[in-house]
Structures are given as C-alpha cells and as structure tokens.
Scaffold this motif. Structure first.
Motif, PDB file in Angstrom:
ATOM      1  N   MET A 172       0.682  -1.052  -0.223  1.00 46.98           N
ATOM      2  CA  MET A 172       0.145   0.118   0.130  1.00 46.98           C
ATOM      3  C   MET A 172       1.084   1.306  -0.126  1.00 46.98           C
ATOM      4  N   GLY A 173       1.869   1.456   0.861  1.00 46.29           N
ATOM      5  CA  GLY A 173       2.734   2.390   0.884  1.00 46.29           C
ATOM      6  C   GLY A 173       3.677   2.487  -0.055  1.00 46.29           C
ATOM      7  N   PHE A 174       3.892   1.790  -0.937  1.00 43.08           N
ATOM      8  CA  PHE A 174       4.475   1.451  -2.635  1.00 43.08           C
ATOM      9  C   PHE A 174       3.481   2.239  -3.338  1.00 43.08           C
ATOM     10  N   GLY A 175       2.275   1.625  -3.532  1.00 46.67           N
ATOM     11  CA  GLY A 175       1.421   2.180  -4.336  1.00 46.67           C
ATOM     12  C   GLY A 175       0.983   3.775  -4.239  1.00 46.67           C
ATOM     13  N   ILE A 176       0.888   4.207  -3.032  1.00 48.12           N
ATOM     14  CA  ILE A 176       0.496   5.518  -2.823  1.00 48.12           C
ATOM     15  C   ILE A 176       1.753   6.562  -3.379  1.00 48.12           C
ATOM     16  N   ASN A 177       2.994   6.062  -2.958  1.00 47.24           N
ATOM     17  CA  ASN A 177       4.157   6.802  -3.295  1.00 47.24           C
ATOM     18  C   ASN A 177       4.544   6.623  -4.913  1.00 47.24           C
ATOM     19  N   ALA A 178       4.021   5.611  -5.320  1.00 45.18           N
ATOM     20  CA  ALA A 178       4.611   5.416  -6.781  1.00 45.18           C
ATOM     21  C   ALA A 178       3.445   6.053  -7.863  1.00 45.18           C
ATOM     22  N   PHE A 179       2.177   5.705  -7.325  1.00 45.07           N
ATOM     23  CA  PHE A 179       1.236   6.283  -8.470  1.00 45.07           C
ATOM     24  C   PHE A 179       0.260   7.276  -7.790  1.00 45.07           C
ATOM     25  N   ASN A 180      -0.035   7.221  -6.613  1.00 43.67           N
ATOM     26  CA  ASN A 180      -1.161   8.112  -6.311  1.00 43.67           C
ATOM     27  C   ASN A 180      -0.511   9.721  -6.346  1.00 43.67           C
ATOM     28  N   ILE A 181       0.628   9.973  -5.405  1.00 41.01           N
ATOM     29  CA  ILE A 181       1.092  11.084  -5.663  1.00 41.01           C
ATOM     30  C   ILE A 181       1.839  11.759  -6.716  1.00 41.01           C
ATOM     31  N   PRO A 182       2.761  10.948  -7.393  1.00 39.45           N
ATOM     32  CA  PRO A 182       3.420  11.590  -8.541  1.00 39.45           C
ATOM     33  C   PRO A 182       2.417  11.817  -9.687  1.00 39.45           C
ATOM     34  N   ASN A 183       1.198  11.299  -9.924  1.00 36.14           N
ATOM     35  CA  ASN A 183       0.222  11.222 -10.836  1.00 36.14           C
ATOM     36  C   ASN A 183      -1.220  12.306 -10.448  1.00 36.14           C
ATOM     37  N   ASN A 184      -0.672  13.057  -9.221  1.00 38.52           N
ATOM     38  CA  ASN A 184      -1.786  13.871  -8.871  1.00 38.52           C
ATOM     39  C   ASN A 184      -3.122  13.324  -8.536  1.00 38.52           C
ATOM     40  N   LEU A 185      -3.300  11.882  -7.939  1.00 40.36           N
ATOM     41  CA  LEU A 185      -4.253  11.351  -7.584  1.00 40.36           C
ATOM     42  C   LEU A 185      -4.347  11.361  -5.992  1.00 40.36           C
ATOM     43  N   ALA A 186      -5.650  11.570  -5.508  1.00 37.01           N
ATOM     44  CA  ALA A 186      -5.988  11.622  -4.085  1.00 37.01           C
ATOM     45  C   ALA A 186      -6.093  10.066  -3.452  1.00 37.01           C
ATOM     46  N   GLU A 187      -6.433  10.047  -2.473  1.00 32.64           N
ATOM     47  CA  GLU A 187      -6.835   8.705  -1.938  1.00 32.64           C
ATOM     48  C   GLU A 187      -8.003   8.966  -0.779  1.00 32.64           C
ATOM     49  N   GLY A 188      -8.689   8.000  -0.467  1.00 37.28           N
ATOM     50  CA  GLY A 188      -9.693   7.996   0.484  1.00 37.28           C
ATOM     51  C   GLY A 188      -9.250   7.863   1.932  1.00 37.28           C
ATOM     52  N   GLY A 189     -10.287   8.035   2.762  1.00 35.47           N
ATOM     53  CA  GLY A 189      -9.849   7.707   4.372  1.00 35.47           C
ATOM     54  C   GLY A 189      -9.067   8.872   4.880  1.00 35.47           C
ATOM     55  N   ILE A 190      -8.388   8.317   5.949  1.00 32.59           N
ATOM     56  CA  ILE A 190      -7.179   9.201   6.674  1.00 32.59           C
ATOM     57  C   ILE A 190      -5.932   9.052   6.052  1.00 32.59           C
ATOM     58  N   THR A 191      -5.767   8.427   4.894  1.00 38.10           N
ATOM     59  CA  THR A 191      -4.727   8.294   4.052  1.00 38.10           C
ATOM     60  C   THR A 191      -4.776   9.431   2.940  1.00 38.10           C
ATOM     61  N   GLY A 192      -6.133   9.615   2.608  1.00 36.93           N
ATOM     62  CA  GLY A 192      -6.400  10.625   1.735  1.00 36.93           C
ATOM     63  C   GLY A 192      -6.092  12.146   2.188  1.00 36.93           C
ATOM     64  N   ILE A 193      -6.595  12.080   3.508  1.00 35.22           N
ATOM     65  CA  ILE A 193      -6.509  13.465   4.358  1.00 35.22           C
ATOM     66  C   ILE A 193      -5.102  13.737   4.555  1.00 35.22           C
ATOM     67  N   SER A 194      -4.078  12.583   4.824  1.00 33.26           N
ATOM     68  CA  SER A 194      -2.474  12.734   4.728  1.00 33.26           C
ATOM     69  C   SER A 194      -2.076  13.305   3.780  1.00 33.26           C
TER      70      SER A 194
END
Length: 285
Positions: free
Chosen positions: A18-40
């Motif tokens: 999960m940590g890899f996916g968020i840093n590899a795909f969400n943040i560099p591609n300007n994608l948000a996420e849900g829940g507490i992770t999204g708020i962070s």
C-alpha cells in the motif's frame, strides 16, 4: 489473546504494498486517496515539508481509542501494527519510488490495484490500517456490510474535500482508483478458494449423484417437494472449482437432459477437496 506471526508478517507486507502504491502512483500522478490516507495526502500536498507518515499516524490517534473499545485486544494490536507499518512505509518510500505516467487512466488502475491488494491482505489477516478501516470492520462485523463498499463511500467524501487542490479531472480518475481498490479488497476478502455451486433438480438425482461421486467430488442430497405437483424428490447439491463447471454440467446433461440446474458463485470454499484432502490434511498450493 491469540496473535499469529503469519498474520503480523502478512499485515506488514500488505502495508508495504500500500505504501509503495501511494508513493509510486497516487502522489506523482496527482491522484488523491480516500480515508485518513487521503487526508494525509491533502496535507502533504498543501504542506510539502511535512512527513506524510507522521501526519498519518497522528491523525489516527483519536481512532485508536474507538478501536481499543470495540475491536478486541488482538484486533487492536493488529491495527496498531498496521498503522505503524504503513506510517513507516509512507515515510520510507516517499519521493524514492515515484512512477509518473502520461496515461492518467493507467495510473489510476495501477494505484487502485496496489492499494486494494495491500488493504485486502491486511484485512484478510485480521488487521486494519486505522482510520476508516476500523469503521469498515465494525460495519462488516455487526451488519455484514462489505468492507470494500464502506471504504468506497468513505473515500468519496474525502475525495470531495480534495477538490481544494485537485482538478475535477484528477478527482474523477481518483474515483476510478478507489473503485478498483474496493473491488480488489473484496476479492481478497472473498477468499482464494472460490468456486461454483450446482443445485440440480431431477427425477434421476441418485444417478447424477453417483456419476459425480465417481469422478471424486462429494455430493449432498437434499429432500425437496414440488409446490405444484406435490411430488417428493431429491435435490442434488455439489460445489466444484471454476474449471470443473463445464465437466459437471455435461454429466448432468448426459444423465437427464431435462434436469433443472442452478449455478451460483461461491466466494469461499473451505473443507475437503478444496482446502483439505480426504485425510483432513491441509492442501498445499
């Protein structure tokens, strides 16, 4: 309290994915996420100097209190392990594994699969990563509501808040990512030993059962009665793996072409022939 090393290792592996996916795909591609992770993520993008892992952990502290009261001691410890592990991996992978993609749809699919697989593993072994996960586990436990569904609707709320920095287009791609993640989570929750159940109504039930037994599958005969005719007859019930379904349908057709056959999806199968052999020993993959 019954803590298992296998579960702890699985939760750590899930948080790493999960940590890899968020840093590899969400943040560099300007994608948000849900829940507490999204708020962070929102806080990270608004305040780039902050450490996302630390922010994530601090946001979860109030929910730890809820988790302590309602999850039970073992589940609560698994939650602490999952939350701390994810915080560590978010910090560890931050800025080092970015994979910006030109295709936003592809990025959202990869993000959804990575986050969903990570969370699916965590949930399957009794853990959570804090936040909305705790609420999702409670709703599943007490009301039978799918964890993936709860997380999906919770994610929509956070994604709406992320419009303060996201374009509408990015928010829409984020919805694709969280939808995919929800489906992947449910796949892991449903179990790896999925199959098909056949309910067979026939005047030749015993003969069909004998044919199925001859090829190595167990069969249950249920007592049935036709509502219109009042006729008593046996109903054949058998669970098979997905790749056996055509074979068993052929057996039924050969014995009784007029048999009434119902085929249902079975999301998880435990027991002899699936997870145990005939000697009640666990099957090895």
């Amino acid at each position: 309290m019954n803590l298992r090393l296998k579960s702890i290792l699985a939760i750590i592996i899930g948080t790493a994915i999960m940590g890899f996916g968020i840093n590899a795909f969400n943040i560099p591609n300007n994608l948000a996420e849900g829940g507490i992770t999204g708020i962070s993520i929102i806080i990270k993008l608004l305040l780039p100097a902050v450490d996302q892992g630390i922010v994530y952990f601090l946001l979860n502290i109030p929910l730890f209190i809820l988790g302590w009261k309602v999850l039970g001691r073992a589940a609560f410890i698994y939650t602490i392990i999952g939350t701390v592990s994810l915080s560590v991996f978010l910090s560890l992978f931050e800025g080092t594994l970015a994979l910006p993609l030109n295709d936003k749809l592809l990025a959202s699919l990869y993000a959804g699969v990575a986050v969903g697989a990570g969370l699916g593993i965590i949930f399957r072994y009794g853990g959570t990563t804090g936040g909305v996960d705790i609420i999702a586990r409670l709703l599943q436990k007490h009301f039978g509501i799918s964890m993936g569904r709860t997380l999906f609707f919770g994610d929509i709320l956070v994604i709406g808040a992320s419009l303060i920095y996201l374009s509408v287009e990015s928010a829409m791609y984020t919805l694709v990512a969280v939808f995919v993640a929800a489906r992947v989570i449910d796949f892991f929750q449903d179990g790896a030993y999925a199959g098909k159940a056949l309910t067979i109504i026939s005047n030749h039930a015993q003969e069909i059962a004998d044919q199925i037994l001859a090829v190595g599958r167990g069969v249950t005969l249920l007592s049935g009665r036709g509502a219109f005719s009042g006729e008593e007859k046996d109903v054949v019930y058998v669970v098979v793996s997905r790749n056996e379904i055509v074979r068993f349908k052929s057996i039924v057709q050969e014995v009784d072409p007029h048999a009434f056959v119902i085929v249902n999806d079975v999301h998880e199968v435990l027991g002899e022939g699936f997870t145990f052999d005939e000697n009640k020993q666990p099957l090895r993959d």
